[in-house]
Design a protein around this motif. Structure first.
Motif, PDB file in Angstrom:
ATOM      1  N   GLY A  39       0.837  -1.189   0.000  1.00 52.22           N
ATOM      2  CA  GLY A  39       0.000   0.000   0.000  1.00 52.22           C
ATOM      3  C   GLY A  39       0.872   1.238   0.000  1.00 52.22           C
ATOM      4  N   ALA A  40       0.365   2.305  -0.621  1.00 49.56           N
ATOM      5  CA  ALA A  40       1.128   3.556  -0.657  1.00 49.56           C
ATOM      6  C   ALA A  40       0.152   4.724  -0.727  1.00 49.56           C
ATOM      7  CB  ALA A  40       2.060   3.591  -1.865  1.00 49.56           C
ATOM      8  N   VAL A  41       0.531   5.816  -0.085  1.00 47.92           N
ATOM      9  CA  VAL A  41      -0.275   7.035  -0.083  1.00 47.92           C
ATOM     10  C   VAL A  41       0.641   8.251  -0.128  1.00 47.92           C
ATOM     11  CG1 VAL A  41      -2.223   6.033   1.208  1.00 47.92           C
ATOM     12  CG2 VAL A  41      -0.365   7.156   2.453  1.00 47.92           C
ATOM     13  N   VAL A  42       0.052   9.381  -0.502  1.00 47.30           N
ATOM     14  CA  VAL A  42       0.705  10.674  -0.343  1.00 47.30           C
ATOM     15  C   VAL A  42      -0.042  11.362   0.794  1.00 47.30           C
ATOM     16  CG1 VAL A  42       1.225  12.915  -1.367  1.00 47.30           C
ATOM     17  CG2 VAL A  42       1.313  10.864  -2.782  1.00 47.30           C
ATOM     18  N   VAL A  43       0.696  11.779   1.805  1.00 38.05           N
ATOM     19  CA  VAL A  43       0.121  12.478   2.945  1.00 38.05           C
ATOM     20  C   VAL A  43       0.633  13.908   2.909  1.00 38.05           C
ATOM     21  CG1 VAL A  43      -0.118  12.497   5.467  1.00 38.05           C
ATOM     22  CG2 VAL A  43       0.218  10.331   4.277  1.00 38.05           C
ATOM     23  N   SER A  44      -0.280  14.855   2.966  1.00 39.48           N
ATOM     24  CA  SER A  44       0.101  16.271   2.990  1.00 39.48           C
ATOM     25  C   SER A  44      -0.434  16.896   4.265  1.00 39.48           C
ATOM     26  CB  SER A  44      -0.481  17.008   1.773  1.00 39.48           C
ATOM     27  OG  SER A  44       0.042  16.467   0.593  1.00 39.48           O
ATOM     28  N   ARG A  45       0.335  17.833   4.777  1.00 41.61           N
ATOM     29  CA  ARG A  45      -0.059  18.534   6.000  1.00 41.61           C
ATOM     30  C   ARG A  45       0.085  20.029   5.732  1.00 41.61           C
ATOM     31  NH1 ARG A  45       2.965  17.685  11.745  1.00 41.61           N
ATOM     32  NH2 ARG A  45       1.396  18.624  13.084  1.00 41.61           N
ATOM     33  N   ASP A  46      -1.031  20.755   5.827  1.00 48.35           N
ATOM     34  CA  ASP A  46      -0.956  22.183   5.521  1.00 48.35           C
ATOM     35  C   ASP A  46      -0.335  22.955   6.684  1.00 48.35           C
ATOM     36  OD1 ASP A  46      -2.993  22.725   7.435  1.00 48.35           O
ATOM     37  OD2 ASP A  46      -4.553  22.882   5.901  1.00 48.35           O
ATOM     38  N   ALA A  47      -0.184  24.254   6.501  1.00 49.67           N
ATOM     39  CA  ALA A  47       0.481  25.092   7.502  1.00 49.67           C
ATOM     40  C   ALA A  47      -0.242  25.077   8.841  1.00 49.67           C
ATOM     41  CB  ALA A  47       0.606  26.520   6.981  1.00 49.67           C
ATOM     42  N   ASP A  48      -1.560  24.803   8.816  1.00 49.40           N
ATOM     43  CA  ASP A  48      -2.345  24.741  10.055  1.00 49.40           C
ATOM     44  C   ASP A  48      -2.318  23.362  10.694  1.00 49.40           C
ATOM     45  OD1 ASP A  48      -3.121  27.422   9.817  1.00 49.40           O
ATOM     46  OD2 ASP A  48      -4.810  26.878   8.515  1.00 49.40           O
ATOM     47  N   GLY A  49      -1.643  22.411  10.045  1.00 46.30           N
ATOM     48  CA  GLY A  49      -1.546  21.061  10.590  1.00 46.30           C
ATOM     49  C   GLY A  49      -2.631  20.122  10.116  1.00 46.30           C
ATOM     50  N   ASN A  50      -3.536  20.573   9.239  1.00 43.87           N
ATOM     51  CA  ASN A  50      -4.591  19.707   8.710  1.00 43.87           C
ATOM     52  C   ASN A  50      -3.994  18.709   7.729  1.00 43.87           C
ATOM     53  OD1 ASN A  50      -6.694  21.137  10.088  1.00 43.87           O
ATOM     54  ND2 ASN A  50      -6.485  22.729   8.544  1.00 43.87           N
ATOM     55  N   VAL A  51      -4.494  17.476   7.768  1.00 44.58           N
ATOM     56  CA  VAL A  51      -3.920  16.379   7.001  1.00 44.58           C
ATOM     57  C   VAL A  51      -4.842  15.980   5.853  1.00 44.58           C
ATOM     58  CG1 VAL A  51      -3.184  13.963   7.137  1.00 44.58           C
ATOM     59  CG2 VAL A  51      -2.700  15.529   9.015  1.00 44.58           C
ATOM     60  N   VAL A 110       6.943   6.748  12.532  1.00 41.06           N
ATOM     61  CA  VAL A 110       8.093   7.642  12.544  1.00 41.06           C
ATOM     62  C   VAL A 110       7.691   8.932  13.247  1.00 41.06           C
ATOM     63  CG1 VAL A 110       9.014   6.667  10.401  1.00 41.06           C
ATOM     64  CG2 VAL A 110       7.551   8.681  10.297  1.00 41.06           C
ATOM     65  N   ASP A 111       8.658   9.775  13.502  1.00 39.93           N
ATOM     66  CA  ASP A 111       8.395  11.060  14.135  1.00 39.93           C
ATOM     67  C   ASP A 111       7.705  11.963  13.120  1.00 39.93           C
ATOM     68  OD1 ASP A 111       8.384  13.512  15.375  1.00 39.93           O
ATOM     69  OD2 ASP A 111      10.529  13.560  15.775  1.00 39.93           O
ATOM     70  N   ILE A 112       6.431  12.236  13.354  1.00 41.49           N
ATOM     71  CA  ILE A 112       5.645  13.010  12.400  1.00 41.49           C
ATOM     72  C   ILE A 112       6.205  14.413  12.211  1.00 41.49           C
ATOM     73  CG2 ILE A 112       3.955  13.782  14.086  1.00 41.49           C
ATOM     74  CD1 ILE A 112       1.854  13.483  11.877  1.00 41.49           C
ATOM     75  N   GLU A 113       6.738  15.007  13.260  1.00 37.00           N
ATOM     76  CA  GLU A 113       7.278  16.366  13.137  1.00 37.00           C
ATOM     77  C   GLU A 113       8.548  16.395  12.294  1.00 37.00           C
ATOM     78  OE1 GLU A 113       5.597  19.048  13.828  1.00 37.00           O
ATOM     79  OE2 GLU A 113       4.018  17.814  14.667  1.00 37.00           O
ATOM     80  N   PRO A 117       6.273  17.677   8.904  1.00 35.23           N
ATOM     81  CA  PRO A 117       5.965  18.914   9.626  1.00 35.23           C
ATOM     82  C   PRO A 117       4.919  19.720   8.846  1.00 35.23           C
ATOM     83  CG  PRO A 117       8.105  19.093   8.557  1.00 35.23           C
ATOM     84  CD  PRO A 117       7.621  17.680   8.346  1.00 35.23           C
ATOM     85  N   PRO A 118       4.271  20.679   9.478  1.00 31.47           N
ATOM     86  CA  PRO A 118       3.293  21.500   8.761  1.00 31.47           C
ATOM     87  C   PRO A 118       3.898  22.092   7.485  1.00 31.47           C
ATOM     88  CG  PRO A 118       3.133  21.922  11.104  1.00 31.47           C
ATOM     89  CD  PRO A 118       4.347  21.048  10.903  1.00 31.47           C
ATOM     90  N   GLY A 119       3.086  22.085   6.417  1.00 28.01           N
ATOM     91  CA  GLY A 119       3.513  22.651   5.148  1.00 28.01           C
ATOM     92  C   GLY A 119       4.317  21.704   4.266  1.00 28.01           C
ATOM     93  N   THR A 120       4.286  20.402   4.558  1.00 24.39           N
ATOM     94  CA  THR A 120       5.054  19.435   3.779  1.00 24.39           C
ATOM     95  C   THR A 120       4.180  18.266   3.343  1.00 24.39           C
ATOM     96  OG1 THR A 120       5.763  18.091   5.665  1.00 24.39           O
ATOM     97  CG2 THR A 120       7.149  19.992   5.091  1.00 24.39           C
ATOM     98  N   SER A 121       4.783  17.372   2.570  1.00 22.96           N
ATOM     99  CA  SER A 121       4.123  16.143   2.123  1.00 22.96           C
ATOM    100  C   SER A 121       5.067  14.969   2.337  1.00 22.96           C
ATOM    101  CB  SER A 121       3.774  16.230   0.638  1.00 22.96           C
ATOM    102  OG  SER A 121       2.833  17.248   0.394  1.00 22.96           O
ATOM    103  N   ALA A 122       4.497  13.777   2.294  1.00 26.66           N
ATOM    104  CA  ALA A 122       5.301  12.557   2.394  1.00 26.66           C
ATOM    105  C   ALA A 122       4.677  11.486   1.518  1.00 26.66           C
ATOM    106  CB  ALA A 122       5.378  12.066   3.837  1.00 26.66           C
ATOM    107  N   VAL A 123       5.524  10.677   0.905  1.00 23.82           N
ATOM    108  CA  VAL A 123       5.077   9.455   0.260  1.00 23.82           C
ATOM    109  C   VAL A 123       5.367   8.350   1.265  1.00 23.82           C
ATOM    110  CG1 VAL A 123       5.460   7.812  -1.624  1.00 23.82           C
ATOM    111  CG2 VAL A 123       5.502  10.276  -2.079  1.00 23.82           C
ATOM    112  N   VAL A 124       4.346   7.565   1.577  1.00 26.01           N
ATOM    113  CA  VAL A 124       4.484   6.496   2.551  1.00 26.01           C
ATOM    114  C   VAL A 124       4.067   5.194   1.883  1.00 26.01           C
ATOM    115  CG1 VAL A 124       3.817   5.682   4.842  1.00 26.01           C
ATOM    116  CG2 VAL A 124       3.843   8.144   4.365  1.00 26.01           C
ATOM    117  N   ALA A 125       4.935   4.194   1.938  1.00 25.51           N
ATOM    118  CA  ALA A 125       4.648   2.904   1.314  1.00 25.51           C
ATOM    119  C   ALA A 125       4.956   1.780   2.279  1.00 25.51           C
ATOM    120  CB  ALA A 125       5.471   2.744   0.039  1.00 25.51           C
ATOM    121  N   VAL A 126       4.174   0.730   2.198  1.00 22.47           N
ATOM    122  CA  VAL A 126       4.431  -0.510   2.920  1.00 22.47           C
ATOM    123  C   VAL A 126       4.793  -1.538   1.864  1.00 22.47           C
ATOM    124  CG1 VAL A 126       3.442  -2.319   4.379  1.00 22.47           C
ATOM    125  CG2 VAL A 126       2.837   0.078   4.790  1.00 22.47           C
ATOM    126  N   VAL A 127       5.980  -2.141   2.019  1.00 25.49           N
ATOM    127  CA  VAL A 127       6.491  -3.089   1.026  1.00 25.49           C
ATOM    128  C   VAL A 127       7.148  -4.270   1.724  1.00 25.49           C
ATOM    129  CG1 VAL A 127       6.898  -1.253  -0.649  1.00 25.49           C
ATOM    130  CG2 VAL A 127       8.759  -1.982   0.810  1.00 25.49           C
TER     131      VAL A 127
END
Length: 175
Positions: A39-51, A110-113, A117-127
């Motif tokens: 499984g894989a997703v793109v997770v984005s977190r805006d400047a206010d911390g909303n996901v 992992v350490d979410i911060e 952190p706010p204002g960034t994105s991550a690609v997360v995959a389980v393999v």
């Protein structure tokens, strides 16, 4: 697939476009048979911390709503606190204390911060661990990357809780 020999691979991005590009490359590598992704997703977190969680390119999976089973599993293994913000259901609630404790002990996620952190994105995959290096190397535009072994017990418990939660949510929507 059971939870044996699974790895969480995370790429962190200051630029959301780069995260989406690497996600597309990740999916293309899987489609070409270079590796298998559970499984894989793109997770984005805006400047206010909303996901915001996206799976399969631009298809929106969740924004403070119910995650699908695979996306929920990936998010829960990445950062259990995000799972509570993006999923509902008694199955998740029952598992929340366990996940939180495991995350605090740094044995889960992992350490979410650090990685989102706010204002960034991550690609997360389980393999499968056989493909961890190839998948990590596919995230060429990431600012930083990590891969971390997943405890099979955590994977199995989270998968079961998400399935139970999904059934309860589905029942509530059709009632």
């Amino acid at each position: 697939m059971n939870g044996d020999n699974l790895v969480l691979v995370v790429g962190s991005y200051a630029d959301a476009g780069a995260a989406n590009d690497d996600f597309s490359s990740l999916k293309a590598g899987q489609d070409a048979g270079e590796y298998k992704v559970v499984g894989a997703v793109v997770v984005s977190r805006d400047a206010d911390g909303n996901v915001d969680v996206k799976e399969h390119g631009d298809e929106r999976t969740a924004t403070g709503a119910v995650l699908g089973g695979t996306a929920g599993l990936v998010v829960g293994l990445f950062a259990p606190p995000l799972l509570a913000a993006t999923a509902v259901g008694a199955g998740i609630g029952a598992l929340w204390g366990y996940l939180s404790k495991r995350h605090e002990e740094k044995k889960l996620g992992v350490d979410i911060e650090e990685y989102l952190p706010p204002g960034t994105s991550a690609v997360v995959a389980v393999v499968d661990d056989t493909y961890a290096d190839k998948v990590e190397n596919a995230l060429v535009k990431s600012d930083k990357r990590i891969n971390k072994a997943i405890d099979s017990g955590d994977y199995d418990k989270l998968q079961e809780a998400i399935a139970k939660s999904g059934d309860q949510v589905g029942d509530a929507l059709t009632s």
